[in-house]
Motif scaffolding. Structure first.
Motif, PDB file in Angstrom:
ATOM      1  N   ALA A  10       0.808  -1.224   0.000  1.00 22.26           N
ATOM      2  CA  ALA A  10       0.000   0.000   0.000  1.00 22.26           C
ATOM      3  C   ALA A  10       0.838   1.270   0.000  1.00 22.26           C
ATOM      4  O   ALA A  10       0.334   2.342  -0.314  1.00 22.26           O
ATOM      5  N   GLY A  11       2.128   1.127   0.328  1.00 20.07           N
ATOM      6  CA  GLY A  11       2.974   2.313   0.507  1.00 20.07           C
ATOM      7  C   GLY A  11       3.214   3.067  -0.792  1.00 20.07           C
ATOM      8  O   GLY A  11       2.979   2.555  -1.887  1.00 20.07           O
ATOM      9  N   GLN A  73      -6.299  -0.419   1.750  1.00 19.34           N
ATOM     10  CA  GLN A  73      -5.943   0.300   2.967  1.00 19.34           C
ATOM     11  C   GLN A  73      -5.928   1.775   2.561  1.00 19.34           C
ATOM     12  O   GLN A  73      -4.950   2.261   2.001  1.00 19.34           O
ATOM     13  N   GLN A  76      -2.460   4.937   5.016  1.00 25.51           N
ATOM     14  CA  GLN A  76      -1.370   4.082   5.465  1.00 25.51           C
ATOM     15  C   GLN A  76      -0.970   4.444   6.894  1.00 25.51           C
ATOM     16  O   GLN A  76      -0.139   5.323   7.102  1.00 25.51           O
ATOM     17  N   LEU A  77      -1.613   3.760   7.828  1.00 24.58           N
ATOM     18  CA  LEU A  77      -1.403   4.093   9.253  1.00 24.58           C
ATOM     19  C   LEU A  77      -0.351   3.216   9.910  1.00 24.58           C
ATOM     20  O   LEU A  77      -0.140   3.308  11.108  1.00 24.58           O
ATOM     21  N   GLY A  78       0.297   2.348   9.110  1.00 24.04           N
ATOM     22  CA  GLY A  78       1.351   1.502   9.659  1.00 24.04           C
ATOM     23  C   GLY A  78       1.155   0.049   9.267  1.00 24.04           C
ATOM     24  O   GLY A  78       0.078  -0.360   8.824  1.00 24.04           O
ATOM     25  N   THR A  79       2.232  -0.734   9.441  1.00 24.92           N
ATOM     26  CA  THR A  79       2.205  -2.132   8.979  1.00 24.92           C
ATOM     27  C   THR A  79       1.173  -2.973   9.741  1.00 24.92           C
ATOM     28  O   THR A  79       0.555  -3.868   9.166  1.00 24.92           O
ATOM     29  N   TYR A 100       5.932  -8.762   1.679  1.00 26.11           N
ATOM     30  CA  TYR A 100       5.950  -7.375   1.224  1.00 26.11           C
ATOM     31  C   TYR A 100       6.143  -7.310  -0.290  1.00 26.11           C
ATOM     32  O   TYR A 100       6.992  -8.032  -0.836  1.00 26.11           O
ATOM     33  N   ASP A 102       7.526  -5.121  -1.926  1.00 25.54           N
ATOM     34  CA  ASP A 102       8.803  -4.528  -2.327  1.00 25.54           C
ATOM     35  C   ASP A 102       9.989  -5.328  -1.785  1.00 25.54           C
ATOM     36  O   ASP A 102      11.111  -4.840  -1.746  1.00 25.54           O
ATOM     37  N   TYR A 136      16.410   0.117  10.265  1.00 26.49           N
ATOM     38  CA  TYR A 136      15.590  -1.079  10.467  1.00 26.49           C
ATOM     39  C   TYR A 136      15.148  -1.244  11.921  1.00 26.49           C
ATOM     40  O   TYR A 136      15.779  -0.718  12.847  1.00 26.49           O
ATOM     41  N   GLY A 137      14.102  -2.051  12.089  1.00 27.45           N
ATOM     42  CA  GLY A 137      13.701  -2.457  13.428  1.00 27.45           C
ATOM     43  C   GLY A 137      14.710  -3.448  13.980  1.00 27.45           C
ATOM     44  O   GLY A 137      15.150  -4.355  13.267  1.00 27.45           O
ATOM     45  N   GLU A 155      11.750  -0.270  16.708  1.00 25.19           N
ATOM     46  CA  GLU A 155      12.049   0.475  15.482  1.00 25.19           C
ATOM     47  C   GLU A 155      13.231   1.415  15.714  1.00 25.19           C
ATOM     48  O   GLU A 155      13.431   1.923  16.820  1.00 25.19           O
ATOM     49  N   ASN A 170      14.874  -6.812  11.852  1.00 20.64           N
ATOM     50  CA  ASN A 170      13.608  -7.402  11.438  1.00 20.64           C
ATOM     51  C   ASN A 170      13.437  -7.197   9.941  1.00 20.64           C
ATOM     52  O   ASN A 170      13.509  -6.074   9.456  1.00 20.64           O
ATOM     53  N   TYR A 198       2.373  -0.206  14.552  1.00 21.09           N
ATOM     54  CA  TYR A 198       3.487  -1.087  14.179  1.00 21.09           C
ATOM     55  C   TYR A 198       3.074  -2.557  14.282  1.00 21.09           C
ATOM     56  O   TYR A 198       2.715  -3.033  15.368  1.00 21.09           O
ATOM     57  N   THR A 200       5.184  -4.775  14.335  1.00 20.99           N
ATOM     58  CA  THR A 200       6.255  -5.332  15.160  1.00 20.99           C
ATOM     59  C   THR A 200       5.902  -5.372  16.644  1.00 20.99           C
ATOM     60  O   THR A 200       6.529  -6.107  17.407  1.00 20.99           O
TER      61      THR A 200
HETATM   62  C1  UD1 Z   1       9.343  -2.079   8.661  1.00 21.56           C
HETATM   63  C2  UD1 Z   1       9.401  -2.712  10.026  1.00 21.56           C
HETATM   64  C3  UD1 Z   1      10.854  -2.773  10.481  1.00 21.56           C
HETATM   65  C4  UD1 Z   1      11.669  -3.546   9.478  1.00 21.56           C
HETATM   66  C5  UD1 Z   1      11.505  -2.949   8.078  1.00 21.56           C
HETATM   67  C6  UD1 Z   1      12.158  -3.822   7.061  1.00 21.56           C
HETATM   68  C7  UD1 Z   1       7.337  -2.065  11.143  1.00 21.56           C
HETATM   69  C8  UD1 Z   1       6.734  -1.147  12.145  1.00 21.56           C
HETATM   70  N1  UD1 Z   1       8.635  -1.907  10.947  1.00 21.56           N
HETATM   71  O1  UD1 Z   1       9.801  -0.767   8.809  1.00 21.56           O
HETATM   72  O2  UD1 Z   1      10.942  -3.405  11.739  1.00 21.56           O
HETATM   73  O3  UD1 Z   1      13.027  -3.537   9.843  1.00 21.56           O
HETATM   74  O4  UD1 Z   1      10.114  -2.838   7.735  1.00 21.56           O
HETATM   75  O5  UD1 Z   1      12.122  -3.175   5.817  1.00 21.56           O
HETATM   76  O6  UD1 Z   1       6.673  -2.918  10.609  1.00 21.56           O
HETATM   77  N2  UD1 Z   1       2.990  -0.606   4.301  1.00 21.56           N
HETATM   78  C9  UD1 Z   1       1.663  -0.659   3.995  1.00 21.56           C
HETATM   79  N3  UD1 Z   1       0.786   0.089   4.743  1.00 21.56           N
HETATM   80  C10 UD1 Z   1       1.196   0.843   5.765  1.00 21.56           C
HETATM   81  C11 UD1 Z   1       2.552   0.888   6.066  1.00 21.56           C
HETATM   82  C12 UD1 Z   1       3.448   0.143   5.319  1.00 21.56           C
HETATM   83  O7  UD1 Z   1       1.249  -1.333   3.055  1.00 21.56           O
HETATM   84  O8  UD1 Z   1       0.337   1.467   6.404  1.00 21.56           O
HETATM   85  C13 UD1 Z   1       3.940  -1.378   3.489  1.00 21.56           C
HETATM   86  C14 UD1 Z   1       4.893  -0.474   2.763  1.00 21.56           C
HETATM   87  O9  UD1 Z   1       4.417  -0.214   1.458  1.00 21.56           O
HETATM   88  C15 UD1 Z   1       6.165  -1.267   2.731  1.00 21.56           C
HETATM   89  C16 UD1 Z   1       6.089  -2.122   3.965  1.00 21.56           C
HETATM   90  O10 UD1 Z   1       4.741  -2.148   4.350  1.00 21.56           O
HETATM   91  O11 UD1 Z   1       6.218  -2.123   1.618  1.00 21.56           O
HETATM   92  C17 UD1 Z   1       6.985  -1.633   5.075  1.00 21.56           C
HETATM   93  O12 UD1 Z   1       6.541  -0.376   5.458  1.00 21.56           O
HETATM   94  P1  UD1 Z   1       7.538   0.764   5.902  1.00 21.56           P
HETATM   95  O13 UD1 Z   1       6.761   1.921   6.351  1.00 21.56           O
HETATM   96  O14 UD1 Z   1       8.541   0.965   4.832  1.00 21.56           O
HETATM   97  O15 UD1 Z   1       8.210   0.093   7.154  1.00 21.56           O
HETATM   98  P2  UD1 Z   1       9.641   0.381   7.690  1.00 21.56           P
HETATM   99  O16 UD1 Z   1       9.626   1.693   8.383  1.00 21.56           O
HETATM  100  O17 UD1 Z   1      10.643   0.172   6.657  1.00 21.56           O
END
Ligand code: UD1
Ligand code: CA
Length: 456
Positions: A10-11, A73, A76-79, A100, A102, A136-137, A155, A170, A198, A200
């Motif tokens: 979704a990012g 989604q 984008q409020l977080g993973t 993921y 990506d 990274y986390g 994180e 992570n 998160y 995580t």
């Molecule tokens: C995340 C992890 C981190 C890990 C890293 C690896 C969390 C909180 N953190 O961080 O521990 O080391 O990935 O790359 O999970 N996405 C959505 N919707 C959202 C947010 C994100 O689909 O609301 C997707 C993004 O498009 C992306 C992926 O999830 O493909 C990761 O999101 P991102 O915000 O890049 O997480 P990081 O901060 O990199």
């Protein structure tokens, strides 16, 4: 226990600086997201859910034919929030594997092992040790030297200076029972440095609930490497190409230089094949035993018979080539080209929807379109089949043993009989019977004596 896959896509991918959604950027000729989907599908999941957001329609259009479900989604409020969007459609008895869009090169075997740990009731994480863990986390483990059981993921932006020293990170990829996620996800809060939900945070919740945390690591860090910008995509492409090239070398295909070979699709190769530098193989390509591919060739969706020589700078697209043919240098075989055994297509020859019978030759400067050529036909230099009147296309038939003189225009629809000869420079508009000679050109006149002009 059934498996369901959730792929986050979704990012926005701002750092790609692109109109195209990040997950649709190609790696080895295929969108990154499609790599992830295809590897996941090898586990035969019950369902695959793609969480889409930015440019959702473009992503949906690309995955529409792949048997996956898209869930929106909107914000984008977080993973953690992203995974939560998919959960209502997930069977609560299933194992969930989070991937993921990506992170394109996670091997199916690694996904499989992770889901097996989840099947044993663990929260299974994929972690990797990086020299530069920045961004990274961090995997926080028990004990003073951080080597005990996993306690939490912190994180980068929330980490203490000591936690920032941790090299184990992570990857984001995890597998766990859906029922656990259903209990944990609604409890995640966004009181962190980024104000995000998160995913995580489920790790600490699992620890609190007494759920064992499992972990696995990839053989190569590239297998869990995510792509955020074009540099990372290019680096991952190179690594992947190198892996493919090494596989081909160990399968017995000789590459002149594994770092100057690109495979964007699937290559089925026989024995004793030689591939010179800067060759691109795309789509589904089959190379028979002993095929030789010269430098700078592009071969796409083609079947090349045993012993065929493809000389430098040739382009082949959707063609069927039999054994012992010779192609190029500088040949262009377009879709619908069929060469039978021992056929020869030389330099600056273009073919489209054209069959060349066995032993037939078009050696120099020729266009053959919508043409059926029999066996042992010689097509002279500069021959053009005129297949297009500006609106419609027509076919040319040239029967066995015909000889087409140089610089002939053959205006379709027309048939040239077996053994017929076309005199050089002819424009052929009428059928020619077997063994006839056709001459269709201005007669030569010699004028003598001829007084040359003089300078005024
Ligand atoms: C995340 C992890 C981190 C890990 C890293 C690896 C969390 C909180 N953190 O961080 O521990 O080391 O990935 O790359 O999970 N996405 C959505 N919707 C959202 C947010 C994100 O689909 O609301 C997707 C993004 O498009 C992306 C992926 O999830 O493909 C990761 O999101 P991102 O915000 O890049 O997480 P990081 O901060 O990199
Ligand atoms: Ca990221």
């Amino acid at each position: 226990m059934s498996l369901e896959v959730i792929i986050l896509a979704a990012g926005q991918g701002t750092r790609m600086r692109s109109e195209k959604p990040k997950v649709l950027h190609p790696l080895a000729g295929k969108p990154m997201l499609v790599h992830t989907i295809e590897q996941a599908q090898r586990l035969q999941p019950g369902q695959t859910h793609i969480v889409v957001g930015h440019q959702a329609h473009q992503v949906e259009a690309v995955v529409a034919s792949l048997g996956v479900k898209c869930v929106l989604q909107a914000e984008q409020l977080g993973t953690g929030h992203a995974v939560a969007q998919a959960m209502p459609a997930v069977d609560s008895d299933a194992i969930v594997l989070v991937l993921y869009g990506d992170v394109p090169l996670v091997p199916a075997a690694l996904m499989q092992k992770l889901t097996e740990q989840a099947g044993q009731g663990k929260l299974a994480l994929l972690t990797v040790n990086l020299n530069d863990a920045s961004g990274y986390g961090r995997i926080v483990r028990q004990g003073p030297d951080n080597s005990g059981p996993i306690q939490a993921i912190i994180e980068h932006k929330d980490a203490t200076p000591e936690q920032l020293q941790i090299k184990e990170i992570n990857t984001g990829i995890l597998a766990v029972k859906a029922s656990y996620l259903n209990a944990w996800l609604p409890r995640i809060e966004s009181n962190n440095a980024q104000g995000e939900i998160y995913l995580t945070d489920v790790v600490a919740m699992a620890v609190d609930d007494g759920i064992a945390i499992g972990y696995l690591q990839p053989d190569f860090p590239q297998q869990t490497q995510g792509v955020n910008d074009r540099m990372q995509l290019a680096a991952l492409e190179r690594w992947h190409q190198q892996q493919q090239a090494h596989q081909l070398l160990s399968d017995g295909v000789q590459l002149a230089d594994p770092s100057r070979f690109d495979l964007r699709g699937e290559l089925k190769a026989g024995t004793d094949i030689y591939i010179d530098i800067n060759v691109i193989i795309e789509g589904q390509v089959h190379l028979g035993n002993g095929v030789h591919v010269g430098p700078n060739c592009h071969i796409k969706d083609a079947h090349i018979g045993a012993g065929t020589q493809i000389l430098a700078n040739s382009v082949i697209d959707q063609a069927q080539i039999s054994a012992n043919c010779s192609i190029g240098p500088f040949a262009r075989l377009r879709p619908g080209t069929i060469l039978h055994e021992n056929a020869k297509v030389g330099n600056f020859v273009e073919t489209k929807k054209t069959t060349l019978g066995s032993g037939s030759k078009a050696n120099h400067f020729t266009y053959l379109g919508d043409t059926e050529v029999g066996e042992h036909v010689n097509i002279g230099a500069g021959t053009i089949t005129c297949n297009f009147d500006g609106v419609n296309k027509f076919k040319t038939h040239i029967a066995d043993g015909a000889f087409i003189g140089s610089n002939s225009s053959i205006v379709a629809p027309v048939s040239i009989g077996a053994g017929a000869t076309i005199a050089a420079g002819s424009t052929i508009t009428k059928d020619v019977a077997n063994d006839n000679l056709a001459i269709a050109r201005g007669k030569q006149r010699n004028i003598a004596p001829w007084v040359k002009p003089v300078k005024l």
